[in-house]
Design an enzyme around this catalytic site. Sequence first.
Site, PDB file in Angstrom:
ATOM      1  N   CYS A  35       0.800  -1.350   0.055  1.00 36.91           N
ATOM      2  CA  CYS A  35      -0.109  -0.001   0.157  1.00 36.91           C
ATOM      3  C   CYS A  35       0.529   1.243   0.038  1.00 36.91           C
ATOM      4  O   CYS A  35       1.903   0.548   0.511  1.00 36.91           O
ATOM      5  CB  CYS A  35      -0.721   0.331   1.412  1.00 36.91           C
ATOM      6  SG  CYS A  35      -2.144  -1.444   1.480  1.00 36.91           S
ATOM      7  N   CYS A  39      -2.598   5.136   2.841  1.00 35.28           N
ATOM      8  CA  CYS A  39      -3.536   3.963   3.120  1.00 35.28           C
ATOM      9  C   CYS A  39      -5.160   4.485   3.858  1.00 35.28           C
ATOM     10  O   CYS A  39      -4.502   4.055   5.285  1.00 35.28           O
ATOM     11  CB  CYS A  39      -3.238   2.081   2.412  1.00 35.28           C
ATOM     12  SG  CYS A  39      -4.854   1.598   2.204  1.00 35.28           S
ATOM     13  N   CYS A  66      -2.796  -2.289  -3.716  1.00 35.05           N
ATOM     14  CA  CYS A  66      -4.180  -2.560  -2.700  1.00 35.05           C
ATOM     15  C   CYS A  66      -4.892  -2.202  -4.022  1.00 35.05           C
ATOM     16  O   CYS A  66      -4.555  -1.439  -4.422  1.00 35.05           O
ATOM     17  CB  CYS A  66      -4.055  -1.777  -1.429  1.00 35.05           C
ATOM     18  SG  CYS A  66      -4.822  -0.697  -0.819  1.00 35.05           S
ATOM     19  N   CYS A  69      -6.224   2.308  -2.367  1.00 37.19           N
ATOM     20  CA  CYS A  69      -5.637   3.142  -2.559  1.00 37.19           C
ATOM     21  C   CYS A  69      -4.353   3.154  -3.920  1.00 37.19           C
ATOM     22  O   CYS A  69      -3.807   3.931  -4.186  1.00 37.19           O
ATOM     23  CB  CYS A  69      -4.321   3.258  -1.255  1.00 37.19           C
ATOM     24  SG  CYS A  69      -3.446   1.919  -1.389  1.00 37.19           S
TER      25      CYS A  69
END
Length: 78
Positions: A35, A39, A66, A69
């Site tokens: 991430c 995030c 992810c 994000c």
Amino acid sequence: MPPLDHDRCYSIVKNADRRFDGWFVTAVRTTGIYCRPSCPAITPKQTNVEFHHTAAAAQQRGFRACKRCRPDASPGSP
């Protein structure tokens, strides 16, 4: 590139500091996901994370981006 300071990076992630997006990514060993520092997902335990300079480096270690994000859409992406 110099190694990332684990404690400093974790503090940035804990505070979801957008200023550091693109500087590094957070890879979570228990989920296999990486991430951005900002995030909105729940902050993982410090013992379960590792930090990488780029999204490409995290992907080389077997992590996937992810879906919240989208760190693969930031600088350093493959």
